[in-house]
Write a protein that holds these residues in place. Structure first.
Motif, mmCIF file in Angstrom:
data_model
loop_
_atom_site.group_PDB
_atom_site.id
_atom_site.type_symbol
_atom_site.label_atom_id
_atom_site.label_comp_id
_atom_site.label_asym_id
_atom_site.label_seq_id
_atom_site.Cartn_x
_atom_site.Cartn_y
_atom_site.Cartn_z
ATOM 1 N N GLY A 157 0.668 -1.499 -0.260
ATOM 2 C CA GLY A 157 0.075 0.047 0.239
ATOM 3 C C GLY A 157 0.759 1.444 -0.268
ATOM 4 N N PRO A 158 0.294 2.525 0.081
ATOM 5 C CA PRO A 158 1.006 3.837 0.080
ATOM 6 C C PRO A 158 1.890 4.025 1.177
ATOM 7 C CG PRO A 158 -1.186 4.246 0.520
ATOM 8 C CD PRO A 158 -1.412 2.973 -0.132
ATOM 9 N N LEU A 159 1.702 2.892 2.150
ATOM 10 C CA LEU A 159 2.279 3.774 3.839
ATOM 11 C C LEU A 159 3.666 2.651 3.863
ATOM 12 C CD1 LEU A 159 0.257 3.819 6.203
ATOM 13 C CD2 LEU A 159 0.925 6.198 5.111
ATOM 14 N N THR A 160 3.138 2.148 2.901
ATOM 15 C CA THR A 160 4.586 0.775 2.629
ATOM 16 C C THR A 160 6.000 1.031 1.713
ATOM 17 O OG1 THR A 160 3.680 -0.765 3.766
ATOM 18 C CG2 THR A 160 5.212 -1.264 2.275
ATOM 19 N N LYS A 184 16.230 0.441 2.354
ATOM 20 C CA LYS A 184 16.380 -1.288 1.875
ATOM 21 C C LYS A 184 14.911 -1.841 2.479
ATOM 22 C CE LYS A 184 20.609 -1.017 5.149
ATOM 23 N NZ LYS A 184 21.116 -1.617 6.292
ATOM 24 N N GLY A 185 14.279 -1.601 3.045
ATOM 25 C CA GLY A 185 12.667 -2.071 2.926
ATOM 26 C C GLY A 185 12.354 -2.388 1.161
ATOM 27 N N GLN A 186 12.216 -0.923 0.742
ATOM 28 C CA GLN A 186 11.937 -0.914 -0.495
ATOM 29 C C GLN A 186 12.227 -1.688 -1.791
ATOM 30 O OE1 GLN A 186 11.732 3.396 -0.614
ATOM 31 N NE2 GLN A 186 9.508 3.538 0.546
ATOM 32 N N LEU A 187 13.285 -1.748 -0.894
ATOM 33 C CA LEU A 187 14.941 -2.477 -2.275
ATOM 34 C C LEU A 187 14.268 -3.709 -2.024
ATOM 35 C CD1 LEU A 187 18.445 -0.280 -1.502
ATOM 36 C CD2 LEU A 187 16.632 -0.449 -3.810
ATOM 37 N N ARG A 188 13.914 -4.262 -1.146
ATOM 38 C CA ARG A 188 14.066 -5.712 -0.852
ATOM 39 C C ARG A 188 12.696 -6.104 -1.474
ATOM 40 N NH1 ARG A 188 10.595 -7.962 3.350
ATOM 41 N NH2 ARG A 188 10.633 -5.624 3.997
ATOM 42 N N ARG A 189 11.197 -5.460 -0.825
ATOM 43 C CA ARG A 189 10.123 -5.963 -1.724
ATOM 44 C C ARG A 189 10.410 -5.395 -2.840
ATOM 45 N NH1 ARG A 189 8.513 -2.762 2.881
ATOM 46 N NH2 ARG A 189 8.676 -1.242 2.251
ATOM 47 N N ARG A 190 10.704 -4.511 -4.133
ATOM 48 C CA ARG A 190 11.426 -4.351 -5.062
ATOM 49 C C ARG A 190 11.735 -5.590 -5.623
ATOM 50 N NH1 ARG A 190 14.254 0.367 -7.606
ATOM 51 N NH2 ARG A 190 12.321 1.637 -6.338
ATOM 52 N N GLN A 191 12.863 -6.021 -5.145
ATOM 53 C CA GLN A 191 13.989 -8.150 -5.052
ATOM 54 C C GLN A 191 12.868 -9.036 -5.242
ATOM 55 O OE1 GLN A 191 16.680 -8.685 -3.436
ATOM 56 N NE2 GLN A 191 17.859 -9.315 -5.095
ATOM 57 N N GLU A 192 11.758 -8.717 -4.607
ATOM 58 C CA GLU A 192 10.970 -10.313 -4.009
ATOM 59 C C GLU A 192 9.910 -10.275 -5.496
ATOM 60 O OE1 GLU A 192 8.942 -9.309 -0.026
ATOM 61 O OE2 GLU A 192 11.246 -10.248 0.517
ATOM 62 N N LYS A 193 9.402 -8.856 -5.189
ATOM 63 C CA LYS A 193 8.527 -8.193 -6.240
ATOM 64 C C LYS A 193 8.690 -9.343 -7.870
ATOM 65 C CE LYS A 193 5.629 -5.238 -4.071
ATOM 66 N NZ LYS A 193 5.032 -3.656 -4.674
ATOM 67 N N GLU A 194 10.001 -8.831 -8.255
ATOM 68 C CA GLU A 194 10.446 -9.018 -9.142
ATOM 69 C C GLU A 194 11.278 -10.419 -9.913
ATOM 70 O OE1 GLU A 194 14.518 -8.555 -11.983
ATOM 71 O OE2 GLU A 194 14.183 -6.641 -10.328
ATOM 72 N N VAL A 195 11.181 -11.118 -8.423
ATOM 73 C CA VAL A 195 11.453 -12.297 -8.922
ATOM 74 C C VAL A 195 10.417 -13.308 -9.015
ATOM 75 C CG1 VAL A 195 12.073 -14.557 -7.067
ATOM 76 C CG2 VAL A 195 13.825 -12.893 -6.966
ATOM 77 N N LEU A 196 9.175 -12.767 -8.082
ATOM 78 C CA LEU A 196 7.964 -13.452 -8.333
ATOM 79 C C LEU A 196 7.836 -13.534 -9.853
ATOM 80 C CD1 LEU A 196 5.208 -14.712 -6.494
ATOM 81 C CD2 LEU A 196 4.646 -12.219 -6.846
#
Length: 129
Positions: free
Chosen positions: A46-49, A66-78
């Motif tokens: 969501g927007p807050l995250t 760091k959290g945004q980069l991690r989530r972006r990488q997880e989404k890319e892998v998915l």
């Protein structure tokens, strides 16, 4: 009197082997969020995250955290996994269709090798058609 009871309770809690927890076992509103198509907790997406917490005064965006980069990488892998599995499904469906077509061709070839009707049977077939 109250002070002695308080110290007694504190000493009992300090010396006990069990942990004392005041947190809730289930996150509040989880069921409601799921029913309304939202994430289990408010911090999954969501927007807050997803959006940055701040930006520079001149309008430049802040560097990703760091959290945004991690989530972006997880989404890319998915996303890569989804594309790969989709391609495998398409390939499997195509192979299945080819096998079905081949089986149909083999069946038609077997039918063409059968004896042809002659005489009265041929006349009956023509009149029925």
């Amino acid at each position: 009197m109250a002070a002695t009871v308080r110290t007694l309770c504190c000493s009992v809690l300090r010396n006990s082997s069990r942990q004392f927890s005041t947190t809730c076992g289930v996150q509040a509103g989880e069921k409601w969020r799921k029913e309304h198509g939202l994430s289990r907790s408010g911090t999954e997406y969501g927007p807050l995250t997803d959006l940055p917490d701040w930006s520079y005064a001149d309008g430049r965006p802040a560097p990703p955290m760091k959290g945004q980069l991690r989530r972006r990488q997880e989404k890319e892998v998915l996303a890569r996994r989804i594309v790969m599995l989709s391609a495998e499904m398409d390939k499997g469906i195509e192979m299945w269709r080819e096998r079905q077509d081949e089986a149909k061709r083999v069946e038609e070839h077997k039918k063409s090798l059968l004896f042809k009707p002659k005489g009265k049977l041929l006349m009956k077939k023509k009149s029925q058609s």
